[in-house]
Design a protein around this motif. Sequence first.
Motif, PDB file in Angstrom:
ATOM      1  N   UNK A  67       0.846  -1.194   0.000  1.00  0.00           N
ATOM      2  CA  UNK A  67       0.000   0.000   0.000  1.00  0.00           C
ATOM      3  C   UNK A  67       0.881   1.244   0.000  1.00  0.00           C
ATOM      4  N   UNK A  68       0.241   2.406   0.021  1.00  0.00           N
ATOM      5  CA  UNK A  68       0.969   3.668   0.013  1.00  0.00           C
ATOM      6  C   UNK A  68       0.611   4.525   1.213  1.00  0.00           C
ATOM      7  N   UNK A 119      -4.362   7.578  -5.725  1.00  0.00           N
ATOM      8  CA  UNK A 119      -3.981   7.537  -7.135  1.00  0.00           C
ATOM      9  C   UNK A 119      -2.824   6.578  -7.365  1.00  0.00           C
ATOM     10  N   UNK A 120      -2.974   5.718  -8.385  1.00  0.00           N
ATOM     11  CA  UNK A 120      -1.909   4.840  -8.856  1.00  0.00           C
ATOM     12  C   UNK A 120      -1.681   5.205 -10.309  1.00  0.00           C
ATOM     13  N   UNK A 121      -0.580   5.873 -10.592  1.00  0.00           N
ATOM     14  CA  UNK A 121      -0.338   6.394 -11.936  1.00  0.00           C
ATOM     15  C   UNK A 121       0.970   5.859 -12.485  1.00  0.00           C
ATOM     16  N   UNK A 122       1.002   5.618 -13.790  1.00  0.00           N
ATOM     17  CA  UNK A 122       2.230   5.182 -14.437  1.00  0.00           C
ATOM     18  C   UNK A 122       2.791   3.930 -13.788  1.00  0.00           C
ATOM     19  N   UNK A 123       4.031   4.016 -13.324  1.00  0.00           N
ATOM     20  CA  UNK A 123       4.668   2.885 -12.670  1.00  0.00           C
ATOM     21  C   UNK A 123       3.887   2.439 -11.443  1.00  0.00           C
ATOM     22  N   UNK A 126       2.776  -1.333 -10.839  1.00  0.00           N
ATOM     23  CA  UNK A 126       3.180  -2.033  -9.618  1.00  0.00           C
ATOM     24  C   UNK A 126       1.989  -2.687  -8.945  1.00  0.00           C
ATOM     25  N   UNK A 127       0.856  -2.008  -8.943  1.00  0.00           N
ATOM     26  CA  UNK A 127      -0.351  -2.602  -8.353  1.00  0.00           C
ATOM     27  C   UNK A 127      -0.729  -3.883  -9.081  1.00  0.00           C
TER      28      UNK A 127
END
Length: 268
Positions: A56-57, A114-118, A122-123
């Motif tokens: 997670x982040x 937000x999960x953007x690009x890399x 990765x998710x």
Amino acid sequence: MDQYEFIDLRVQDGVATLTLDRPDKRNAFTDAMRAEFIAALERVTHDRAIRALVLTGAGKGFCAGGDVAGMQQRMDAPAGEVAFNGWSRQQVVHHAVGLLYRMPKPTIAAVNGAAAGLGADTALACDFVIASNSASFAWSYIARGLIPDGGGMYFLPRRVGLARAKDLIFSGRKVDAAEALALGIADRLAEPEALLAEAQAWAGALAQGSPTALALGKSILNQSFELTADQVFAMGSQAQGVCYTSAEHRASVEAFLAQMAQAREARQ
């Protein structure tokens, strides 16, 4: 557990929770953070007491992708070194993603923002994705004149189909949580305040399975789209032979036979 500057790694009841911990930058990867990420993934992979992983982040975002400062440094390199420097960096990126994808135990991405690009790539390197209702996904590489380099061109078509993957990659558009669930990018949704607990509970349930069977089954399933049926059958036969010798299989069979014996005695 080991101490890191940009990664937080904690273990409870056999479940490791790995948190990307650079919230002021929406957990964007730098070279230093990626090195810590690799070290943490290797730690989780080789620790047999850890049976599952939740990724997670910290803060409001899951991961914003690669740090823009790193992109600036890449452009400032001498012209004759840009390509090789880029190739070398890609090897490290792919090593990190490969460790996550091939980890011989269940992995769950708990996408909190937000999960953007890399970050989106990765998710999807995890076995499963549970997303907060406030999460979003974007394969936004196109906005930087790039292509997905963290496995997105492999993972995304396998989740959503080729045409939808092209749409998401060519446009770079943002996908909210509801659409992510509908498309198959996310497997489950959760309220923001319950996300991590639900991900950890899911990981805990998966961790109850035989580590041997989970590791071998995952290794075959990860390759099954590229193999023929006969190849999958052959790999399965070999893996099953190993499972027959595992302590978990023996304990399970002995427990079952003991229960059957008790049931017969009770009927007599």
